[in-house]
Design a protein around this motif. Structure first.
Motif, PDB file in Angstrom:
ATOM      1  N   VAL A  10       0.766  -1.131   0.013  1.00 38.10           N
ATOM      2  CA  VAL A  10      -0.111   0.028   0.073  1.00 38.10           C
ATOM      3  C   VAL A  10       0.856   1.373   0.155  1.00 38.10           C
ATOM      4  O   VAL A  10       0.574   2.112  -0.834  1.00 38.10           O
ATOM      5  N   LEU A  11       1.939   1.366   0.659  1.00 37.75           N
ATOM      6  CA  LEU A  11       2.892   2.340   0.788  1.00 37.75           C
ATOM      7  C   LEU A  11       4.208   1.949   0.800  1.00 37.75           C
ATOM      8  O   LEU A  11       4.594   0.823   1.212  1.00 37.75           O
ATOM      9  N   GLU A  12       5.004   2.631  -0.200  1.00 28.08           N
ATOM     10  CA  GLU A  12       6.375   2.266  -0.597  1.00 28.08           C
ATOM     11  C   GLU A  12       7.049   3.400  -0.743  1.00 28.08           C
ATOM     12  O   GLU A  12       7.052   4.082  -1.767  1.00 28.08           O
ATOM     13  N   ILE A  13       7.857   3.460   0.206  1.00 28.19           N
ATOM     14  CA  ILE A  13       9.143   4.580   0.403  1.00 28.19           C
ATOM     15  C   ILE A  13      10.175   4.162   0.060  1.00 28.19           C
ATOM     16  O   ILE A  13      10.893   3.084   0.552  1.00 28.19           O
ATOM     17  N   ASN A  14      10.979   4.815  -1.033  1.00 27.89           N
ATOM     18  CA  ASN A  14      12.140   4.406  -1.495  1.00 27.89           C
ATOM     19  C   ASN A  14      13.207   5.306  -1.378  1.00 27.89           C
ATOM     20  O   ASN A  14      12.929   6.289  -1.870  1.00 27.89           O
ATOM     21  N   HIS A  18      18.140   8.542   2.972  1.00 28.24           N
ATOM     22  CA  HIS A  18      17.825   7.154   2.346  1.00 28.24           C
ATOM     23  C   HIS A  18      17.063   6.379   3.113  1.00 28.24           C
ATOM     24  O   HIS A  18      17.302   5.299   3.472  1.00 28.24           O
ATOM     25  N   VAL A  19      15.676   6.774   3.528  1.00 29.53           N
ATOM     26  CA  VAL A  19      14.748   5.942   4.350  1.00 29.53           C
ATOM     27  C   VAL A  19      13.911   5.256   3.227  1.00 29.53           C
ATOM     28  O   VAL A  19      13.233   5.641   2.418  1.00 29.53           O
ATOM     29  N   SER A  20      13.910   3.983   3.598  1.00 26.02           N
ATOM     30  CA  SER A  20      13.010   2.936   2.749  1.00 26.02           C
ATOM     31  C   SER A  20      12.308   2.265   3.401  1.00 26.02           C
ATOM     32  O   SER A  20      12.656   1.606   4.601  1.00 26.02           O
ATOM     33  N   VAL A  21      10.775   2.354   3.410  1.00 34.94           N
ATOM     34  CA  VAL A  21       9.552   1.414   4.188  1.00 34.94           C
ATOM     35  C   VAL A  21       8.820   1.030   3.299  1.00 34.94           C
ATOM     36  O   VAL A  21       8.279   1.714   2.629  1.00 34.94           O
ATOM     37  N   THR A  22       8.222  -0.097   3.574  1.00 34.62           N
ATOM     38  CA  THR A  22       6.958  -0.490   2.913  1.00 34.62           C
ATOM     39  C   THR A  22       5.963  -1.003   4.119  1.00 34.62           C
ATOM     40  O   THR A  22       6.433  -1.849   4.884  1.00 34.62           O
ATOM     41  N   VAL A  23       4.502  -0.805   3.573  1.00 31.50           N
ATOM     42  CA  VAL A  23       3.549  -1.315   4.465  1.00 31.50           C
ATOM     43  C   VAL A  23       2.527  -1.837   3.477  1.00 31.50           C
ATOM     44  O   VAL A  23       2.327  -1.431   2.470  1.00 31.50           O
ATOM     45  N   HIS A  24       2.338  -3.309   3.979  1.00 34.22           N
ATOM     46  CA  HIS A  24       1.240  -3.847   3.147  1.00 34.22           C
ATOM     47  C   HIS A  24      -0.337  -3.867   3.803  1.00 34.22           C
ATOM     48  O   HIS A  24      -0.456  -3.553   4.993  1.00 34.22           O
ATOM     49  N   VAL A  54      14.355  15.887  -1.348  1.00 31.43           N
ATOM     50  CA  VAL A  54      15.385  16.044  -2.602  1.00 31.43           C
ATOM     51  C   VAL A  54      15.658  14.921  -3.361  1.00 31.43           C
ATOM     52  O   VAL A  54      16.439  15.075  -4.248  1.00 31.43           O
ATOM     53  N   ASP A  55      15.380  13.835  -2.677  1.00 32.21           N
ATOM     54  CA  ASP A  55      15.542  12.371  -3.309  1.00 32.21           C
ATOM     55  C   ASP A  55      14.507  11.349  -2.868  1.00 32.21           C
ATOM     56  O   ASP A  55      13.991  11.494  -1.983  1.00 32.21           O
ATOM     57  N   GLY A  56      14.329  10.350  -3.803  1.00 34.38           N
ATOM     58  CA  GLY A  56      13.296   9.285  -3.358  1.00 34.38           C
ATOM     59  C   GLY A  56      12.130   9.502  -3.675  1.00 34.38           C
ATOM     60  O   GLY A  56      11.785  10.386  -4.235  1.00 34.38           O
ATOM     61  N   THR A  57      11.320   8.596  -3.382  1.00 41.17           N
ATOM     62  CA  THR A  57       9.924   8.592  -3.839  1.00 41.17           C
ATOM     63  C   THR A  57       8.975   8.033  -2.845  1.00 41.17           C
ATOM     64  O   THR A  57       9.456   7.311  -1.625  1.00 41.17           O
ATOM     65  N   VAL A  58       7.669   8.542  -2.786  1.00 43.60           N
ATOM     66  CA  VAL A  58       6.506   7.671  -1.799  1.00 43.60           C
ATOM     67  C   VAL A  58       5.544   7.330  -2.572  1.00 43.60           C
ATOM     68  O   VAL A  58       4.909   8.239  -3.484  1.00 43.60           O
ATOM     69  N   THR A  99       1.442   4.564  -6.957  1.00 40.82           N
ATOM     70  CA  THR A  99       1.540   5.914  -7.517  1.00 40.82           C
ATOM     71  C   THR A  99       2.548   6.852  -6.886  1.00 40.82           C
ATOM     72  O   THR A  99       2.218   6.959  -5.444  1.00 40.82           O
ATOM     73  N   ASP A 100       3.302   7.456  -7.452  1.00 37.38           N
ATOM     74  CA  ASP A 100       4.265   8.470  -6.523  1.00 37.38           C
ATOM     75  C   ASP A 100       3.250   9.631  -6.241  1.00 37.38           C
ATOM     76  O   ASP A 100       2.786  10.257  -7.306  1.00 37.38           O
ATOM     77  N   ILE A 101       3.506   9.684  -4.947  1.00 36.29           N
ATOM     78  CA  ILE A 101       2.778  10.914  -4.457  1.00 36.29           C
ATOM     79  C   ILE A 101       3.745  12.080  -4.232  1.00 36.29           C
ATOM     80  O   ILE A 101       3.407  13.263  -3.689  1.00 36.29           O
TER      81      ILE A 101
END
Ligand SMILES: Nc1ncnc2c1ncn2[C@@H]1O[C@H](COP(=O)(O)OP(=O)(O)OP(=O)(O)O)[C@@H](O)[C@H]1O
Length: 337
Positions: A5-9, A27-33, A67-71, A76-78
């Motif tokens: 559901v949530l994917e932070i890269n 450089h924090v990456s987290v996923t939540v299903h 400044v970098d990365g995606t949520v 969909t990138d928000i």
């Protein structure tokens, strides 16, 4: 594979300060299903609120921000523009805040505040013709109030925030977070202002809602007991970085990072103090390349002061950013599976 559901890269957030640029998230990456509760724990200043604000698109303006990365929300990138975050915020992603007093308007009854929210965020708003006055379905609101264990819903709707207890107000906030039928709820230290007994009730409610409604929850807290009670997986943050991530049972029984171990050891200390961690931040040295925890780490090696360790998976699904992690189980712990 199921899309989280949530994917932070590799999310990087920077604040400008008089002392220079501060990398608040590095450089924090987290996923939540779906249906999963992921806890983010860390001391004050570790970056929990920055992470929440970056997800919700509510970072302060006039700052470099992301400044970098995606949520990504449901793929969909928000972060790629204001509109995508605005559309998701309050609908696909909702928030249960820490402070219910400042989140509810003291001058209006609970009912009118919930109905106002429904006017903006009801999932059915798009199929109604715009010229027709919204018919707010109180039955729907009462059903959700029952879900959050506020059975005398009609009375609650007529009350003002000050007429409810802290626990009841937090249940109202949870109802408001559930009404838009979100995919994920961000719970930002939702129990820290409640007494111990009420905390346990609210945490159980989060568990029940995640399972029953299949809603994902990202839960920030500095309270280890709360993380133990409610989370499936736990992420430990320190100085804007993830230093350890594992399933709840694994993290609480076999913490690898010296910082996590000291945090957990503090839970069995009679005064609840962080027994092994120096907290004299005034004497903190500037560390440019090494591990930010090395100056107060009892296991630090020369290497730790020279290079920052990357987060690497050691055991299955257990990642740690440390050159000298512990591999044995914690000898004393309140937290037993
Ligand atoms: N608007 C801002 N401008 C400059 N620096 C900021 C700003 N907001 C936060 N910071 C800094 O960013 C770092 C992370 O702060 P953040 O509030 O995200 O931590 P936290 O873990 O949520 O702490 P707390 O539990 O106290 O809220 C800290 O060093 C903080 O001083």
């Amino acid at each position: 594979m199921v899309t989280p559901v949530l994917e932070i890269n590799d999310l990087c957030v920077v604040y400008k300060t008089p002392q220079g640029d501060l990398p608040a998230l590095d450089h924090v990456s987290v996923t939540v299903h779906q249906g999963e509760i992921v806890g983010v724990i860390g001391e004050t200043g570790s970056g929990k609120s920055t992470l929440v604000n970056a997800i919700l698109g509510t970072l302060p303006r006039h700052q470099p921000g992301i400044v970098d990365g995606t949520v990504r929300l449901d793929g969909t990138d928000i972060t790629d523009g204001e509109k995508s975050a605005r559309d998701a915020r309050g609908r696909k992603i909702t928030l249960v805040p820490q402070n219910t007093y400042s989140s509810l308007n003291p001058l209006f009854r609970i009912g009118s505040q919930i109905r106002d929210l429904m006017r903006c965020t009801s999932p059915s708003r798009k199929i109604r013709p715009f010229w027709r006055k919204w018919r707010i379905r109180d039955a729907e609101i009462l059903r959700v109030l029952e879900t959050v264990r506020l059975p005398a819903g009609n009375r609650v709707l007529r009350q003002y925030p000050h007429q409810l207890s802290g626990g009841q107000r937090q249940r109202v906030m949870l109802a408001m977070a559930l009404l838009p039928q979100p995919q994920i709820i961000i719970a930002d230290e939702p129990t820290s202002s409640l007494d111990a007994a009420t905390q346990v009730e609210i945490l159980k409610l989060f568990r029940w809602i995640a399972a029953e409604r299949n809603v994902a929850v990202l839960f920030t807290t500095h309270n280890l007991a709360a993380a133990w009670e409610v989370c499936d997986r736990v992420i430990v943050m320190h100085d804007g970085r993830i230093i350890e991530a594992a399933s709840r049972d694994r993290l609480f029984s076999h913490p690898m990072h010296p910082y996590t171990r000291a945090l957990l050891a503090s839970a069995v200390h009679p005064l609840g103090q962080v027994a092994e961690i120096r907290a004299d931040f005034a004497d903190r040295p500037t560390i440019e390349h090494g591990c930010q925890f090395s100056w107060r780490c009892s296991r630090a090696l020369d290497q730790c002061r020279e290079h920052r360790p990357a987060l690497a998976t050691r055991e299955s699904e257990h990642a740690v950013a440390c050159y000298n992690p512990s591999t044995n189980a914690l000898s004393h712990s309140y937290y037993q599976a």
